[in-house]
Design a protein around this motif. Structure first.
Motif, short mmCIF file in Angstrom:
data_model
loop_
_atom_site.label_atom_id
_atom_site.label_comp_id
_atom_site.label_asym_id
_atom_site.label_seq_id
_atom_site.Cartn_x
_atom_site.Cartn_y
_atom_site.Cartn_z
N ARG A 31 0.84 -1.20 0.00
CA ARG A 31 0.00 0.00 0.00
C ARG A 31 0.88 1.25 0.00
O ARG A 31 1.80 1.39 0.81
CB ARG A 31 -0.91 0.02 1.23
N GLY A 32 0.57 2.12 -0.93
CA GLY A 32 1.36 3.34 -1.07
C GLY A 32 2.62 3.14 -1.88
O GLY A 32 3.37 4.09 -2.11
N GLU A 92 3.27 3.68 8.50
CA GLU A 92 4.40 4.31 9.18
C GLU A 92 5.02 3.34 10.19
O GLU A 92 4.44 2.29 10.52
CB GLU A 92 3.93 5.58 9.90
N GLN A 94 -2.23 4.37 1.64
CA GLN A 94 -1.24 5.13 2.41
C GLN A 94 -0.22 4.17 3.00
O GLN A 94 -0.55 3.11 3.51
CB GLN A 94 -1.93 5.91 3.53
N LYS A 95 1.05 4.58 2.92
CA LYS A 95 2.11 3.75 3.48
C LYS A 95 1.94 3.61 4.99
O LYS A 95 1.54 4.55 5.68
CB LYS A 95 3.48 4.36 3.19
#
Length: 631
Positions: free
Chosen positions: A463-464, A473, A470-471
């Protein structure tokens, strides 16, 4: 997507009561209408030819086999139109109110620990009221009694004595037909009822064990049903009566036992003991003239029977017959037999499975090798007794229900001539048509796809990068993978300190080990999750998974080192209160099985065969990361 790591307390054994009521409805099957389609009574439907006694043509089987056109289409010459010759067709139809079977079932179940948590038990009661049970009525049957059999407690006969062949006792049912244009006119109905009641008690250990597992259960059942005389009768075939069910096995005991030899070979044995099924003393053939072989036998008393051969046959059965035969006959001497009044002997069955730990026999973890033996009791029977002297081990005991054979008819005294079947009630496998086979099956299974852990990790990391989204974190990755997806048993023990009655020194020791463990976890996973979060758009999935796997293995190694210390800290009584899921994470064999993930037969402790305690402590494999809402 909502992503969270496993962080909830796992409860220990506790009593639970649950129950429910449901309505279950059968769906109609296409095959059920086959009889009605074939038997229309019209020229295009199935036709039949009935020839009794002298009306039967002399059979020439050698000509019939190769030349179907030689099969007779008429009875013997000179018998056409007589009571013993008939070509009237059968008819099958459905009653307009016919419905598929339906049942209303309710159950109440109690689960709880026994004997200071040494065992867990389940007690369950079930009641089922079964409606719309099927039967049939012959609409072309005339219930007018033509004469009775005085020496068989007044059994009614619905044809004239002249419709019975004196030399053989064969009977023509034409006199019992309302219309001579048809033979049987079977109307399928669904107006009968049955009930099923059972109580089940199950026992199994609460302690998780990677060596020995076992369970046992006992079922007490009572099944009763309504039936019409067209299926079994001593009087009017249209009458309805309540009797024991045909498949009423009153007692059943099931058990299983498994042992892990040297953590390399696991042997599992599953077995069952069942009390015998019911059967009805019957007559081979039709003696009441309704056109069906549905007549229950009259149990002649040897001291009053007028036929010496019958008296001698019954006397021999009472003296040397099978146990079920003697018990059934002695209780009904001088009476018409009741339906399902006899019960066969107890039977046993079993299955054996042998599986190998791939990690101990030099196979890849993804490979599973196992052998299974169906009916090992039958194999032992053959080995010990030989094919010609089988004792019936591992076979379903089918009792011979035929008590009497018709051998003629005395029209002057309105009395049938019978021969007693000396094998009545016998379950000798030598005379059984069907036997449960002994089969040996070898199975090799290989997991060829990516492991579950790798799929979850790469889907998240994509993802991302290569996929929309969205990556993740570093903080999110740390929250998800900070424990390696492996339960922290020390945290669970501390959460249940009141339930376990931990002493102050025990709680202090656990808290100290837990702090040390969490600090070391942080040192393992912080650099790994930071590196995963910093991966570029194009990254090596294999390398990413390798870093995760190495960290997971290091996490499990910490628990393997701590498990003996934690086990030594707890008392036997405290260990018995542990949920199976927590106890498994204190077992070094189980931990070794989930060290590298859940692929193969050792993943999640599958090979180790840990018993999960029937729902008291939860269950599952070693991966406890939950993802909701993901694609």
């Amino acid at each position: 997507p909502q992503i969270a790591a496993f962080d909830g307390a796992v409860r220990g054994p506790r009593a639970v009561v649950r129950g429910g009521v449901g309505v279950f409805q059968n769906m109609p099957g296409a095959s059920s209408i086959g009889g009605a389609i074939d038997n229309t009574g019209l020229p295009g439907g199935v036709q039949q030819l009935s020839c009794v006694g002298l009306a039967a043509p002399t059979p020439r089987w050698d000509q019939y086999a190769g030349h179907p056109e030689n099969i007779p289409t008429a009875c013997a010459d000179g018998t056409t139109g007589s009571v013993f010759a008939s070509n009237a067709p059968n008819v099958t139809l459905y009653n307009k109110d016919f419905r598929e079977r339906k049942s209303v079932r309710g159950n109440l179940q109690w689960n709880g620990p026994l004997f200071n948590n040494r065992l867990a038990a389940t007690v369950e009661g079930t009641y089922s009221s079964n409606m719309n049970q099927s039967s049939f009525v012959d609409l072309n049957f005339n219930p007018a009694v033509k004469f009775t059999l005085a020496d068989e407690a007044g059994r009614p006969v619905f044809v004239n004595s002249t419709s019975i062949v004196p030399t053989t006792g064969a009977i023509a049912s034409r006199d019992a037909r309302v219309s001579q244009l048809f033979s049987r006119v079977s109307e399928l109905r669904s107006d009968l009822h049955s009930t099923s009641k059972q109580v089940r008690l199950s026992l199994f250990p609460t302690n998780f064990s990677s060596n020995l597992t076992w369970s046992a259960s006992y079922v007490l059942a009572d099944n009763r049903e309504q039936t019409r005389g067209f299926s079994s009768t001593v009087g009017n075939p249209t009458a309805i009566e309540w009797t024991r069910s045909q498949f009423d096995s009153r007692h059943q005991i099931t058990y299983s036992i498994g042992y892990n030899f040297f953590d390399a070979v696991r042997v599992n044995w599953f077995g069952r003991f069942s009390s015998g099924g019911t059967f009805t003393p019957s007559i081979s053939g039709d003696v009441n003239g309704d056109g069906y072989s549905n007549d229950r036998a009259f149990i002649f008393d040897p001291s009053t029977a007028t036929n010496p051969a019958v008296a001698a046959g019954i006397r021999d059965l009472l003296a040397s017959g099978s146990g079920p035969a003697k018990a059934c006959l002695s209780s009904q001497l001088g009476h018409l037999a009741e339906r399902n009044s006899c019960q066969g002997p107890w039977t046993s069955s079993a299955n054996l499975s042998i599986s190998f730990n791939p990690m101990k026999v030099r196979m890849p973890q993804r490979t599973t090798l196992s052998f299974s033996v169906s009916n090992p009791l039958g194999a032992a029977d053959i080995l010990l007794h030989g094919e010609n002297k089988l004792h019936g081990w591992g076979q379903f005991a089918v009792s011979d229900p035929t008590l009497l054979y018709v051998r003629g008819f005395d029209a002057q005294n309105s009395r049938y001539k019978y021969e007693v079947n000396p094998r009545f009630g016998s379950t000798n496998p030598t005379f059984s048509t069907f036997r449960a086979p002994v089969t040996l099956t070898m199975q090799i299974r290989v997991d060829v796809g990516p492991s579950r852990e790798r799929q979850m990790l790469t889907q998240l990391l994509d993802r991302g990068r290569s996929r929309d989204g969205q990556k993740a974190e570093a903080g999110m990755l740390k929250a998800m993978y900070g424990t390696g997806g492996v339960m922290n048993p020390m945290a669970q023990l501390l959460r249940q300190s009141d339930t376990l009655a931990l002493t102050g020194p025990q709680a202090d020791s656990l808290a100290s080990m837990n702090r040390s463990y969490t600090i070391r976890l942080d040192s393992i996973w912080t650099p790994v999750t930071k590196a995963l979060a910093a991966l570029p758009q194009a990254y090596d999935q294999s390398e990413a998974y390798h870093s995760y796997k190495s960290a997971r293995e290091a996490t499990v190694d910490l628990l393997v080192a701590l498990a003996p210390r934690i086990n030594a800290l707890l008392t036997p009584a405290q260990k018995r209160k542990l949920p199976a899921l927590v106890a498994s994470h204190l077992d070094t064999r189980y931990l070794a099985g989930i060290r590298s993930g859940t692929a193969g037969s050792t993943g999640g402790g599958v090979f180790l065969g840990g018993f999960w305690g029937g729902g008291f402590g939860g269950g599952g494999g070693g991966e406890h990361i939950i993802i909701r809402g993901g694609p």
